[in-house]
Design an enzyme around this catalytic site. Structure first.
Site, PDB file in Angstrom:
ATOM      1  N   GLY A   1      13.797  11.586 -14.862  1.00  0.00           N
ATOM      2  CA  GLY A   1      13.617  12.452 -15.868  1.00  0.00           C
ATOM      3  C   GLY A   1      12.188  12.983 -16.091  1.00  0.00           C
ATOM      4  CG  ASP A   2       9.118  16.572 -16.480  1.00  0.00           C
ATOM      5  OD1 ASP A   2       8.477  16.052 -17.344  1.00  0.00           O
ATOM      6  OD2 ASP A   2       8.695  17.427 -15.885  1.00  0.00           O
TER       7      ASP A   2
ATOM      8  NE  ARG B   1      -3.129   1.759 -13.313  1.00  0.00           N
ATOM      9  CZ  ARG B   1      -3.955   2.203 -12.516  1.00  0.00           C
ATOM     10  NH1 ARG B   1      -4.027   3.369 -12.221  1.00  0.00           N
ATOM     11  NH2 ARG B   1      -4.982   1.445 -12.247  1.00  0.00           N
TER      12      ARG B   1
ATOM     13  CG  ASP C   1       8.008   8.181 -13.074  1.00  0.00           C
ATOM     14  OD1 ASP C   1       7.561   9.506 -12.828  1.00  0.00           O
ATOM     15  OD2 ASP C   1       6.946   7.471 -12.631  1.00  0.00           O
TER      16      ASP C   1
ATOM     17  CG  ASP D   1     -27.454 -31.112  -0.293  1.00  0.00           C
ATOM     18  OD1 ASP D   1     -26.560 -31.051   0.726  1.00  0.00           O
ATOM     19  OD2 ASP D   1     -27.597 -32.369  -0.573  1.00  0.00           O
TER      20      ASP D   1
END
Ligand SMILES: Cc1cn([C@@H]2O[C@H](COP(=O)(O)OP(=O)(O)OP(=O)(O)O)[C@@H](O)[C@H]2O)c(=O)[nH]c1=O
Length: 528
Positions: free
Chosen positions: A472-473, A489, A446, A88
């Site tokens: 692209g790789d 990541r 990517d 309270d």
């Protein structure tokens, strides 16, 4: 994440917060506590004059709120929760206790009383440990209060009425909310800010530590003896325990119990928690409850075509996980659910059907695979359907959006003119970088099969020409030129040789003075 180990002590107990205050719910949820919300029906009408001090009144009210819920729950299913928390908050100024204003005029007289002065905010807290024995309820009440002094500026009539007309004062003690517009009225705060907002988290954790580690030990196992915890006898057939529930356990066995398997239980619990979450997402519970009036479990079940009983259990699980809130009017989304768990903002891929938790009318849900979001799964998922791939991209996009700003601002990258986000997927991090550094040009590099979907994913904020996409790789093609390479990541889980190969490629592409930024698994570390 549970920052305070003592909060973990409550993870395996059935904890109930006897409060309808959204602020209290949020503070405790943020602290990692899992609990159900059962608002108290105790009328806040104790005779103030009979208390020696304002905080004594707040503590007693908090206690009565918690006990009312404990008794009601015990009567309802003869099984009280393990712990009920009541609180309270009051404002005290010149010996007067201010609670929530009853109308605008009342808010006006409260706020003008506070104008230009210092007042105290007291939050009384009661932690009630419950135990049902032979149909009777035993309670053990621990209570405390916290004081924070707040200095208000002189408030003009115009400001006062503008603030009152905002509607903010009406559900807040003293007629203001320091955490929102009311913050503008405040000149200084002495003490715990969260105590003003409605719950003194710091004192609460200290109190729990006192209760659960009475001799100051950090050992998370049950204490052998709790001294000085005697509660008062309750009327209505209740007895108060001198000792907490854990003490009862160790007294029964007569010798030290084996180490408590906290880690194991947490793992089991987290599995169940994920199942509940996936199930609710799959059933579109959060879409149903988005921005609408609260719904009862039976109405949710009616709309979803699921069983009322199973749906009630699922919804309660979501309340305990902090994704739904429950009041007398029904269930509604929390802000987290509105932001991240509806179909448009979901951080989980919509693929798969959850196993293990069934709310269907017929047989249990069948075991179709649940895909956790993991960018590395994208390539593996190429063997799967377009829907699976898109689901993964959606999950990667939403997760990247959640953390992008934090990653982009973790270091000062303003000295760089160009950056290349390797495996940058839908460009969520690239856009966050572009927003933080207006002169930075970012290339997202990517796979073509990833980039073909980019147009379908909206970054936070407008698209910008600072960001471009190059198919692209990363292992096959030459890397675009840049001053800064972001490896976000994409390093996880790969064999050392593969990681080494990728980092060597980046190192070869780097010119002297350039840098590689790598975000960790959790996307919150960046090395420059
Ligand atoms: C001073 C201040 C108070 N509050 C809110 O005021 C309510 C107090 O009323 P309560 O009677 O203690 O609680 P309730 O809201 O009626 O809930 P319940 O526990 O069910 O009685 C609580 O909400 C608090 O957050 C703020 O949000 N910000 C502030 O700066």
């Amino acid at each position: 994440m549970v920052l305070c180990p003592v909060i973990r002590k409550l993870l395996h107990k059935r904890v109930v917060l006897a409060s309808a205050s959204p602020r209290r719910q949020e503070i405790l949820r943020q602290a990692g506590l899992r609990f159900e919300v059962v608002p108290s029906r105790f009328k806040e009408t104790l005779p103030k004059a009979s208390f020696p001090t304002p905080p004594a009144y707040a503590v007693e009210t908090a206690k009565q709120k918690a006990l009312e819920v404990a008794r009601r729950m015990h009567q309802k299913d003869l099984r009280a929760p393990d712990v009920v928390i009541g609180a309270d908050t009051i404002v005290a100024v010149g010996g007067l206790i201010l609670e929530k204003p009853v109308d605008k005029q009342d808010a006006y007289s409260m706020l003008s009383r506070l104008s230009g002065k210092e007042h105290s905010v007291f939050t009384g807290v009661a932690i009630v440990h419950c135990c049902s024995r032979d149909g009777r309820l035993d309670t053990d009440v621990s209570e405390f209060y916290e004081e924070t002094r707040v200095q208000f500026s002189e408030l003009s009539e115009e400001l006062l009425w503008e603030y009152i007309d905002s509607g903010e004062p009406m559900d807040k003690a003293g007629g203001y909310g320091i955490q929102a517009l009311g913050g503008m009225l405040v000149e200084q705060v002495h003490g715990d800010f969260l105590n003003v907002v409605g719950f003194p988290l710091n004192r609460f954790c200290k109190k729990l530590a006192e209760l659960y580690y009475p001799s100051g030990r950090e050992d998370p196992r049950p204490a052998q003896s709790h001294q000085g915890r005697g509660g008062r006898a309750e009327d209505g057939g209740e007895r108060t325990q001198a000792a907490g529930p854990e003490e009862a356990v160790s007294n029964r066995t007569g010798h030290s119990p084996p180490p408590f398997p906290t880690g194991l239980l947490e793992l089991v619990d987290s599995f169940k928690a994920s199942k509940a979450l996936f199930t609710a997402c799959k059933l579109k519970v959060f879409d149903l409850l988005k921005d609408g009036a609260p719904l009862k479990a039976v109405d949710v079940a009616g709309k979803l075509g699921t069983s009322a009983c199973g749906t009630g259990r699922l919804l309660d699980a979501c309340v305990a996980l902090g994704f739904l809130q429950k009041t007398d009017r029904g269930y509604s989304n929390t802000e987290t659910a509105n932001l991240h768990l509806t179909s448009d903002g979901r951080v989980l891929p919509p693929t798969g059907r959850p196993r293990g938790m069934s709310v269907g009318r017929g047989r249990a849900g069948h075991g179709v695979r649940v895909c956790l979001s993991d960018p590395l799964l994208f390539q593996a998922s190429c063997a799967h359907s377009e829907e699976t791939r898109l689901g993964l991209l959606r999950a990667m996009h939403s997760l990247a959006k959640l953390t992008a700003r934090h990653v982009a601002t973790a270091f000062d990258l303003s000295r760089f003119a160009s950056a290349c986000d390797l495996g940058g997927c839908t460009g969520a991090l690239a856009h966050a970088l572009a927003r933080e550094y207006p002169r930075l040009r970012v290339t997202v590099f990517d796979l073509p099969e990833v980039l073909q979907h980019v147009a379908g994913f909206q970054p936070d904020g407008p698209r910008t020409e600072q960001v471009s996409f190059l198919p692209g790789d990363i292992f096959e093609d030459s890397l675009p030129e840049a001053d800064l390479y972001v490896v976000s990541r994409i390093l996880r889980d790969w064999p050392d040789g593969k990681v080494h190969e990728l980092l060597s490629r980046v190192a070869r592409a780097c010119k002297p003075g350039e840098a590689t930024a790598s975000t960790s698994l959790l996307q919150n570390l960046i090395f420059v």
